[in-house]
Design an enzyme around this catalytic site. Structure first.
Site, PDB file in Angstrom:
ATOM      1  N   ASP A 104      -1.499   3.971  -2.120  1.00 24.49           N
ATOM      2  CA  ASP A 104      -1.331   3.352  -0.571  1.00 24.49           C
ATOM      3  C   ASP A 104      -2.387   2.706  -0.612  1.00 24.49           C
ATOM      4  O   ASP A 104      -3.727   3.085  -0.509  1.00 24.49           O
ATOM      5  CB  ASP A 104      -1.419   4.217   0.422  1.00 24.49           C
ATOM      6  CG  ASP A 104      -0.005   5.043   1.151  1.00 24.49           C
ATOM      7  OD1 ASP A 104       1.146   3.707   0.556  1.00 24.49           O
ATOM      8  OD2 ASP A 104       0.579   5.977   0.992  1.00 24.49           O
ATOM      9  N   GLU A 112      10.959   5.677   5.035  1.00 23.58           N
ATOM     10  CA  GLU A 112      11.041   7.141   5.822  1.00 23.58           C
ATOM     11  C   GLU A 112      11.915   7.445   6.547  1.00 23.58           C
ATOM     12  O   GLU A 112      12.032   6.187   7.752  1.00 23.58           O
ATOM     13  CB  GLU A 112       9.761   7.102   6.036  1.00 23.58           C
ATOM     14  CG  GLU A 112       8.734   8.291   6.638  1.00 23.58           C
ATOM     15  CD  GLU A 112       7.673   8.439   6.303  1.00 23.58           C
ATOM     16  OE1 GLU A 112       6.656   7.992   6.018  1.00 23.58           O
ATOM     17  OE2 GLU A 112       7.026   9.324   6.818  1.00 23.58           O
ATOM     18  N   GLU A 153       2.873  -0.936   3.517  1.00 27.30           N
ATOM     19  CA  GLU A 153       3.690  -0.082   4.900  1.00 27.30           C
ATOM     20  C   GLU A 153       4.303  -1.900   5.682  1.00 27.30           C
ATOM     21  O   GLU A 153       3.151  -2.551   5.791  1.00 27.30           O
ATOM     22  CB  GLU A 153       3.261   0.147   5.953  1.00 27.30           C
ATOM     23  CG  GLU A 153       3.201   1.536   5.353  1.00 27.30           C
ATOM     24  CD  GLU A 153       2.519   2.583   6.273  1.00 27.30           C
ATOM     25  OE1 GLU A 153       2.689   2.560   7.144  1.00 27.30           O
ATOM     26  OE2 GLU A 153       2.327   3.687   6.118  1.00 27.30           O
ATOM     27  N   LYS A 177       0.732   1.043  -2.488  1.00 27.64           N
ATOM     28  CA  LYS A 177       2.030   0.733  -1.575  1.00 27.64           C
ATOM     29  C   LYS A 177       1.574  -0.073  -0.333  1.00 27.64           C
ATOM     30  O   LYS A 177       0.492   0.515  -0.044  1.00 27.64           O
ATOM     31  CB  LYS A 177       2.949   1.943  -1.943  1.00 27.64           C
ATOM     32  CG  LYS A 177       3.651   2.070  -0.259  1.00 27.64           C
ATOM     33  CD  LYS A 177       4.996   3.640   0.014  1.00 27.64           C
ATOM     34  CE  LYS A 177       4.199   4.769  -0.129  1.00 27.64           C
ATOM     35  NZ  LYS A 177       3.655   4.586   1.392  1.00 27.64           N
ATOM     36  N   ASP A 210      -1.583   7.838   1.723  1.00 23.08           N
ATOM     37  CA  ASP A 210      -3.214   7.668   2.378  1.00 23.08           C
ATOM     38  C   ASP A 210      -2.658   8.873   4.081  1.00 23.08           C
ATOM     39  O   ASP A 210      -3.521   9.648   4.490  1.00 23.08           O
ATOM     40  CB  ASP A 210      -2.965   6.317   3.398  1.00 23.08           C
ATOM     41  CG  ASP A 210      -1.932   5.793   4.357  1.00 23.08           C
ATOM     42  OD1 ASP A 210      -0.424   6.547   4.336  1.00 23.08           O
ATOM     43  OD2 ASP A 210      -1.868   5.053   4.934  1.00 23.08           O
ATOM     44  N   SER A 211      -1.032  10.233   3.472  1.00 20.37           N
ATOM     45  CA  SER A 211      -1.122  10.932   3.661  1.00 20.37           C
ATOM     46  C   SER A 211      -2.120  11.755   3.771  1.00 20.37           C
ATOM     47  O   SER A 211      -2.294  12.701   4.380  1.00 20.37           O
ATOM     48  CB  SER A 211       0.485  11.721   3.569  1.00 20.37           C
ATOM     49  OG  SER A 211       0.153  11.586   2.188  1.00 20.37           O
TER      50      SER A 211
HETATM   51  O1  KIV Z   1       1.032   8.851   2.395  1.00 12.72           O
HETATM   52  C1  KIV Z   1       2.118   9.279   1.732  1.00 12.72           C
HETATM   53  O2  KIV Z   1       1.838  10.223   1.580  1.00 12.72           O
HETATM   54  C2  KIV Z   1       3.355   8.454   2.256  1.00 12.72           C
HETATM   55  C3  KIV Z   1       4.654   9.073   1.776  1.00 12.72           C
HETATM   56  C4  KIV Z   1       5.084  10.112   3.082  1.00 12.72           C
HETATM   57  C5  KIV Z   1       6.280   8.350   1.475  1.00 12.72           C
HETATM   58  O3  KIV Z   1       4.103   7.554   2.314  1.00 12.72           O
END
Ligand code: KIV
Length: 277
Positions: free
Chosen positions: A83, A181, A114, A112, A44-45
């Site tokens: 994510d 991270e 958090e 993924k 989600d970056s």
């Molecule tokens: O969203 C993302 O790209 C991430 C990475 C920085 C691990 O969670």
């Protein structure tokens, strides 16, 4: 990459320097696979790297599905982790519903999310439903403002103990790997030794079982002043791109592009007939 790896194979690769890279679209997914990565992360970056937000918070499930589908089209054989965005896994029901969409509608192989022990019930439910889950500890961007911004985490005894306990709780709940991270390298090493599943580091030193970077950072197309200590920009592609655009603009303005070599001709007699019609 060849045949797609299975989660069992990736999980068994603890200690083997797994390589993960973000990809949000078909061409970057294709490039990442051609470059030899072990797995892709549709992170989600996306919100910051591509959509122009200043955090990951505004990113929606629909945004993530759209970009996961694109990455999948570009890399049919890649192992893709997607994510779950902010608050899309706030309850077990919501998490199951959203994670199922990533697997069924977008072709993700894993999701993924958090958080530490507090998300263990969600991880347990997803893993129990057959959805491979990657955890994410340390600096968790979705709640970065509550953590005091994008800075090193787990610097004191309490934080360090919590990180170790959270990693153990995620493993116990059913995660097959965990992103660490922005945590001190020796602490990441300790966590990596303490759990039986791979750790994937970003800003967590050399002793994690794998590393992940954001594509735009690695190739040098993120903001020029984004230079955290952990980041190695392997190329300054942004400069190359800007140079190409400047050349294009200059050639259009001077009339030198397009020239005959970049234009389509036409039979003169045919053109004459059209002219006289
Ligand atoms: O969203 C993302 O790209 C991430 C990475 C920085 C691990 O969670």
């Amino acid at each position: 990459m060849g045949r797609k790896a299975t989660v069992q194979e990736l999980r068994a690769r603890k200690g083997t320097h797994l390589v993960m890279l973000t990809a949000y679209d078909a061409p970057t997914a294709r490039l990442a696979v051609a470059g030899g990565v072990d797995m892709l992360l549709v992170g989600d970056s996306l919100g910051m790297a591509v959509l122009g937000y200043d955090s990951t918070v505004p990113v929606t499930v629909e945004d993530m599905l759209h970009h996961t589908r694109a990455a999948r089209r570009g890399a049919p054989e890649a192992y893709i982790v997607a994510d779950l965005p902010f608050l899309s896994y706030a309850t077990v029901d919501l998490a199951l519903r959203n994670a199922a969409r990533f697997m069924k509608e977008a072709g993700a192989d894993a999701v993924k999310l958090e958080g530490g022990a507090e998300v263990a019930p969600v991880v347990h439910a997803l893993a129990g439903a057959g959805i491979p889950v990657m955890g994410h500890l340390g600096l968790t961007p979705q709640t970065a403002s509550a953590l005091g911004g994008f800075k090193l985490q787990a610097k004191d005894e309490d934080g360090g103990r919590r990180l170790v306990a959270d990693a153990c709780a995620l493993e116990e709940a059913g995660c097959w790997s965990i992103v660490l991270e922005l945590v001190p390298a020796p602490l990441a090493k300790l966590v990596t030794a303490r759990i039986g599943i791979p750790t994937i580091g970003i800003g967590a030193g050399p002793d994690c079982d794998g590393q992940v970077l954001v594509f735009h950072d690695l190739v040098g197309i993120s903001a020029a002043d984004f230079r955290p200590k952990f980041l190695k920009r392997y190329a300054e592609t942004g400069e190359t791109m800007r140079g190409a655009i400047e050349k294009y603009a200059a050639e259009v303005r001077s009339g030198s592009y397009p020239d005959a070599a970049h234009s389509f001709g036409m039979n003169a007699e045919l053109l004459g007939r059209i002219k006289s019609a």
